[in-house]
Design an enzyme around this catalytic site. Structure first.
Site, PDB file in Angstrom:
ATOM      1  N   CYS A 130      34.454  52.522  44.445  1.00  7.02           N
ATOM      2  CA  CYS A 130      34.506  51.745  43.209  1.00  7.02           C
ATOM      3  C   CYS A 130      33.243  50.921  43.112  1.00  7.02           C
ATOM      4  O   CYS A 130      32.366  51.008  43.964  1.00  7.02           O
ATOM      5  CB  CYS A 130      35.763  50.889  43.142  1.00  7.02           C
ATOM      6  SG  CYS A 130      35.669  49.438  44.154  1.00  7.02           S
TER       7      CYS A 130
ATOM      8  N   ARG B 208      34.972  51.520  49.973  1.00  5.81           N
ATOM      9  CA  ARG B 208      36.380  51.145  50.115  1.00  5.81           C
ATOM     10  C   ARG B 208      37.277  52.286  50.626  1.00  5.81           C
ATOM     11  O   ARG B 208      38.162  52.771  49.915  1.00  5.81           O
ATOM     12  CB  ARG B 208      36.920  50.567  48.804  1.00  5.81           C
ATOM     13  CG  ARG B 208      36.120  49.370  48.361  1.00  5.81           C
ATOM     14  CD  ARG B 208      36.664  48.719  47.125  1.00  5.81           C
ATOM     15  NE  ARG B 208      37.859  47.912  47.378  1.00  5.81           N
ATOM     16  CZ  ARG B 208      38.534  47.284  46.426  1.00  5.81           C
ATOM     17  NH1 ARG B 208      38.150  47.374  45.179  1.00  5.81           N
ATOM     18  NH2 ARG B 208      39.598  46.569  46.728  1.00  5.81           N
TER      19      ARG B 208
ATOM     20  N   LYS C 252      47.432  37.417  40.937  1.00  7.75           N
ATOM     21  CA  LYS C 252      47.415  38.873  40.740  1.00  7.75           C
ATOM     22  C   LYS C 252      47.556  39.604  42.073  1.00  7.75           C
ATOM     23  O   LYS C 252      48.364  40.531  42.196  1.00  7.75           O
ATOM     24  CB  LYS C 252      46.093  39.269  40.071  1.00  7.75           C
ATOM     25  CG  LYS C 252      45.802  40.762  40.113  1.00  7.75           C
ATOM     26  CD  LYS C 252      44.459  41.125  39.493  1.00  7.75           C
ATOM     27  CE  LYS C 252      43.264  40.984  40.383  1.00  7.75           C
ATOM     28  NZ  LYS C 252      42.946  42.160  41.226  1.00  7.75           N
ATOM     29  N   ASN C 253      46.756  39.194  43.057  1.00  8.92           N
ATOM     30  CA  ASN C 253      46.724  39.963  44.301  1.00  8.92           C
ATOM     31  C   ASN C 253      47.927  39.709  45.207  1.00  8.92           C
ATOM     32  O   ASN C 253      48.083  40.354  46.242  1.00  8.92           O
ATOM     33  CB  ASN C 253      45.410  39.711  45.058  1.00  8.92           C
ATOM     34  CG  ASN C 253      44.244  40.375  44.343  1.00  8.92           C
ATOM     35  OD1 ASN C 253      44.454  41.198  43.447  1.00  8.92           O
ATOM     36  ND2 ASN C 253      43.034  40.021  44.730  1.00  8.92           N
TER      37      ASN C 253
ATOM     38  N   ASP D  67      36.135  37.380  46.800  1.00  4.61           N
ATOM     39  CA  ASP D  67      36.496  37.339  45.379  1.00  4.61           C
ATOM     40  C   ASP D  67      35.979  36.076  44.672  1.00  4.61           C
ATOM     41  O   ASP D  67      36.171  35.934  43.458  1.00  4.61           O
ATOM     42  CB  ASP D  67      38.022  37.444  45.203  1.00  4.61           C
ATOM     43  CG  ASP D  67      38.534  38.845  45.523  1.00  4.61           C
ATOM     44  OD1 ASP D  67      37.708  39.762  45.662  1.00  4.61           O
ATOM     45  OD2 ASP D  67      39.768  39.011  45.644  1.00  4.61           O
TER      46      ASP D  67
ATOM     47  N   ARG E  14      41.890  42.480  33.318  1.00  4.96           N
ATOM     48  CA  ARG E  14      42.621  42.971  34.491  1.00  4.96           C
ATOM     49  C   ARG E  14      43.112  41.826  35.363  1.00  4.96           C
ATOM     50  O   ARG E  14      44.128  41.970  36.049  1.00  4.96           O
ATOM     51  CB  ARG E  14      41.718  43.869  35.342  1.00  4.96           C
ATOM     52  CG  ARG E  14      41.401  45.191  34.726  1.00  4.96           C
ATOM     53  CD  ARG E  14      40.674  46.063  35.708  1.00  4.96           C
ATOM     54  NE  ARG E  14      41.466  46.264  36.925  1.00  4.96           N
ATOM     55  CZ  ARG E  14      41.070  46.996  37.957  1.00  4.96           C
ATOM     56  NH1 ARG E  14      39.907  47.605  37.922  1.00  4.96           N
ATOM     57  NH2 ARG E  14      41.838  47.124  39.022  1.00  4.96           N
TER      58      ARG E  14
HETATM   59  C1  EPZ Z   1      42.005  43.208  48.480  1.00  5.00           C
HETATM   60  O1  EPZ Z   1      41.438  44.507  48.374  1.00  5.00           O
HETATM   61  C2  EPZ Z   1      41.927  42.585  47.108  1.00  5.00           C
HETATM   62  N1  EPZ Z   1      42.698  43.385  46.181  1.00  5.00           N
HETATM   63  C3  EPZ Z   1      40.470  42.475  46.658  1.00  5.00           C
HETATM   64  O2  EPZ Z   1      40.438  41.802  45.413  1.00  5.00           O
HETATM   65  C4  EPZ Z   1      39.710  41.648  47.691  1.00  5.00           C
HETATM   66  O3  EPZ Z   1      38.335  41.614  47.345  1.00  5.00           O
HETATM   67  C5  EPZ Z   1      39.864  42.250  49.090  1.00  5.00           C
HETATM   68  O4  EPZ Z   1      41.283  42.400  49.407  1.00  5.00           O
HETATM   69  C6  EPZ Z   1      39.232  41.422  50.200  1.00  5.00           C
HETATM   70  O5  EPZ Z   1      39.780  40.136  50.196  1.00  5.00           O
HETATM   71  C7  EPZ Z   1      44.024  43.221  46.108  1.00  5.00           C
HETATM   72  O6  EPZ Z   1      44.624  42.423  46.819  1.00  5.00           O
HETATM   73  C8  EPZ Z   1      44.756  44.053  45.112  1.00  5.00           C
HETATM   74  P1  EPZ Z   1      40.467  45.214  52.142  1.00  5.00           P
HETATM   75  P2  EPZ Z   1      41.625  45.557  49.570  1.00  5.00           P
HETATM   76  O7  EPZ Z   1      41.235  46.415  52.555  1.00  5.00           O
HETATM   77  O8  EPZ Z   1      42.940  45.361  50.190  1.00  5.00           O
HETATM   78  C9  EPZ Z   1      37.299  47.874  54.553  1.00  5.00           C
HETATM   79  C10 EPZ Z   1      39.782  41.437  43.165  1.00  5.00           C
HETATM   80  O9  EPZ Z   1      38.692  41.179  42.583  1.00  5.00           O
HETATM   81  N2  EPZ Z   1      38.385  48.846  54.773  1.00  5.00           N
HETATM   82  O10 EPZ Z   1      40.831  43.894  52.734  1.00  5.00           O
HETATM   83  O11 EPZ Z   1      41.290  46.893  49.017  1.00  5.00           O
HETATM   84  C11 EPZ Z   1      36.892  47.780  53.086  1.00  5.00           C
HETATM   85  O12 EPZ Z   1      36.013  48.819  52.709  1.00  5.00           O
HETATM   86  C12 EPZ Z   1      39.880  42.472  44.251  1.00  5.00           C
HETATM   87  O13 EPZ Z   1      40.842  40.861  42.845  1.00  5.00           O
HETATM   88  C13 EPZ Z   1      38.149  49.943  55.569  1.00  5.00           C
HETATM   89  O14 EPZ Z   1      37.042  50.138  56.113  1.00  5.00           O
HETATM   90  O15 EPZ Z   1      40.463  45.094  50.554  1.00  5.00           O
HETATM   91  C14 EPZ Z   1      36.275  46.424  53.026  1.00  5.00           C
HETATM   92  O16 EPZ Z   1      34.962  46.484  53.487  1.00  5.00           O
HETATM   93  C15 EPZ Z   1      38.603  43.225  44.451  1.00  5.00           C
HETATM   94  N3  EPZ Z   1      39.167  50.852  55.759  1.00  5.00           N
HETATM   95  C16 EPZ Z   1      37.127  45.608  54.017  1.00  5.00           C
HETATM   96  O17 EPZ Z   1      37.781  46.585  54.838  1.00  5.00           O
HETATM   97  C17 EPZ Z   1      40.392  50.669  55.199  1.00  5.00           C
HETATM   98  O18 EPZ Z   1      41.280  51.527  55.418  1.00  5.00           O
HETATM   99  C18 EPZ Z   1      38.187  44.731  53.386  1.00  5.00           C
HETATM  100  O19 EPZ Z   1      38.925  45.470  52.419  1.00  5.00           O
HETATM  101  C19 EPZ Z   1      40.627  49.552  54.411  1.00  5.00           C
HETATM  102  C20 EPZ Z   1      39.599  48.645  54.205  1.00  5.00           C
END
Ligand code: EPZ
Length: 420
Positions: free
Chosen positions: A117, A122, A22-23, A307, A399
């Site tokens: 969320c 996030r 999915k991701n 995850d 989902r």
């Molecule tokens: C991706 O989300 C995945 N989603 C998530 O999977 C996964 O948990 C996550 O990466 C971490 O591996 C998809 O790929 C669609 P991040 P993403 O930006 O990209 C902080 C699932 O269950 N951050 O790597 O949104 C953030 O708050 C889902 O399949 C900032 O501070 O995650 C977090 O603490 C849930 N500022 C950390 O970075 C930003 O601008 C990592 O988030 C962006 C992120």
């Protein structure tokens, strides 16, 4: 609302074919906006999030068709709208990934802020800062990011303050059409990003550093059509590996990629499961012996993924001994703890760590969770529990897990969907 009813206590034995990730599929679908030629993606899983992404892309002008085998034909001859509305972005955060490609191709994009969320606040500051460094002017207005780059995007050196999968994807897909060279430092190294790079390169992009935290992108004037197969889902692989371990079963995870799941399999193996990498997939089994307590800390790739945190916690809840599970990626990703508690698990949360003291047996109960991985951890717990577990709010599972009940039933689980 539908629920899943599980009568637990049966070891799972058989073969489960791992679906496309999915991701990986979501950002790959978004990347097709970068060209006016058709792109063919195969091995796309049949999931709610994929349907949501299709609706989003259609809103931008994509003609999307697919076959039953998961082959998608995505063609965006013209971008008909550069706005991603709140209604769709709030349903699925990955919608913010259209920001980079729309800006790169059309020099403007208006994308709703996703908001917080269930698993944390996030923010998207790193996405915004990176695009601003490439010359975009971005204002927040009425809950929307309004971005313009009248002169087009320019290559830049960007050091991301936190490792972010989404920001790396957004900036990569902007940089491929920018004028000049972009260097992304502290980039995420998840296999889903390597998969995105493979598609972008097949479309004519020039990217160095695949698999590392420093990506160099030489911008091109245009990209062209390509075909690409989505990589196997490493989180689905890990989830079913836990299903084998938690029930004392024996499952062949057909088509799984051992290279991308090393950090996931390591604690499952230390907990007492036997893991064999075979030509046809990964075999996970646990015969007789109990589960040992193993400490786990979530980290960006190549560390143990957030995850899989809820699923490993379900496994640890029946361990002999104790396990410390530490979440470092999201600040609020322990919603499964009270629900596992309702099934008899003994778990105490202190800040970002959960101390799990193993109990000899879980007991079935009605439970529900507020995100995908938390929900599936309750399914796993239900498979091991005595008696009946009803997992409510099944739409979270829809989902992200393709044909979840069918795959479990094929291995002997007593699982059914109750439609209401
Ligand atoms: C991706 O989300 C995945 N989603 C998530 O999977 C996964 O948990 C996550 O990466 C971490 O591996 C998809 O790929 C669609 P991040 P993403 O930006 O990209 C902080 C699932 O269950 N951050 O790597 O949104 C953030 O708050 C889902 O399949 C900032 O501070 O995650 C977090 O603490 C849930 N500022 C950390 O970075 C930003 O601008 C990592 O988030 C962006 C992120």
């Amino acid at each position: 609302m539908d629920s899943i009813l599980i009568r637990g206590g049966k070891p799972l034995n058989g073969t489960i074919t791992i679906s496309g990730a999915k991701n990986a599929a979501l950002p790959l679908m978004v990347a097709t906006l970068l060209t006016d030629e058709p792109v063919i993606l195969s091995n796309v899983p049949d999931l709610m999030d994929i349907a949501t992404m299709t609706a989003l892309l259609r809103g931008h002008g994509t003609v999307a068709t697919h076959q039953a085998d998961g082959t998608w034909h995505l063609h965006t001859p013209d971008i008909t709208s550069t706005t991603a509305h709140y209604d769709i972005v709030r349903k699925m955060r990955a919608s913010v990934l259209v920001l980079g490609p729309l800006l790169a191709r059309e020099r403007q994009a208006t994308v709703s802020l996703p908001g917080g969320c269930a698993i944390g606040t996030r923010p998207v500051n790193i996405h915004i800062e990176g695009l601003a460094a490439m010359g975009a002017q971005i204002e927040i207005e009425g809950g929307y990011m309004k971005a313009v780059a009248p002169q087009g995007l320019k290559g830049a050196k960007i050091n991301m303050s936190t490792v972010s999968v989404g920001a790396t994807e957004n900036l990569l897909t902007a940089a491929v059409l920018a004028d000049g060279t972009t260097v992304l430092e502290n980039a995420a190294r998840e296999p889903e990003i390597a998969d995105l790079i493979d598609l972008l390169v097949a479309m004519g992009a020039e990217i160095e550093g695949r698999g590392t935290d420093r990506l160099t992108v030489h911008g091109k004037d245009r990209l062209h059509g390509a075909s690409h197969r989505v990589l196997p889902d490493r989180i689905e692989t890990g989830t079913f590996a836990v299903a084998a371990a938690i029930t004392g079963g024996d499952i062949l995870l057909a088509g799984a990629d051992p290279e991308t799941v090393e950090a996931i399999m390591e604690p499952i193996s230390r907990a007492g499961a036997t893991i064999d990498n075979l030509p046809e997939g990964i075999r996970v089994r646990r015969n007789g012996a109990g589960i040992l307590g193993v400490d786990v800390m979530t980290q960006p790739y190549p560390g143990f993924p957030t995850d899989m945190q809820a699923q490993i916690m379900a496994l640890m809840s029946i361990s002999h001994g104790a396990a410390m599970i530490t979440e470092t990626i999201f600040e609020n990703r322990f919603m499964h703890v009270p629900e596992l508690g309702r099934m008899g698990a003994n778990i105490n949360v202190h800040g970002g760590s959960a101390l799990v003291r193993g109990v000899p047996k879980l007991k079935g109960a009605p439970v529900m969770a507020t995100d995908l991985r938390a929900s599936v951890s309750l399914v796993l717990a239900g498979l091991a529990a005595e008696g009946e577990t009803r997992v409510n709010r099944v739409y979270h599972l829809d989902r992200g897990y393709e044909r979840l009940e069918a795959k479990l039933v094929a291995c002997g689980a007593d699982v059914e969907r109750v439609r209401e």
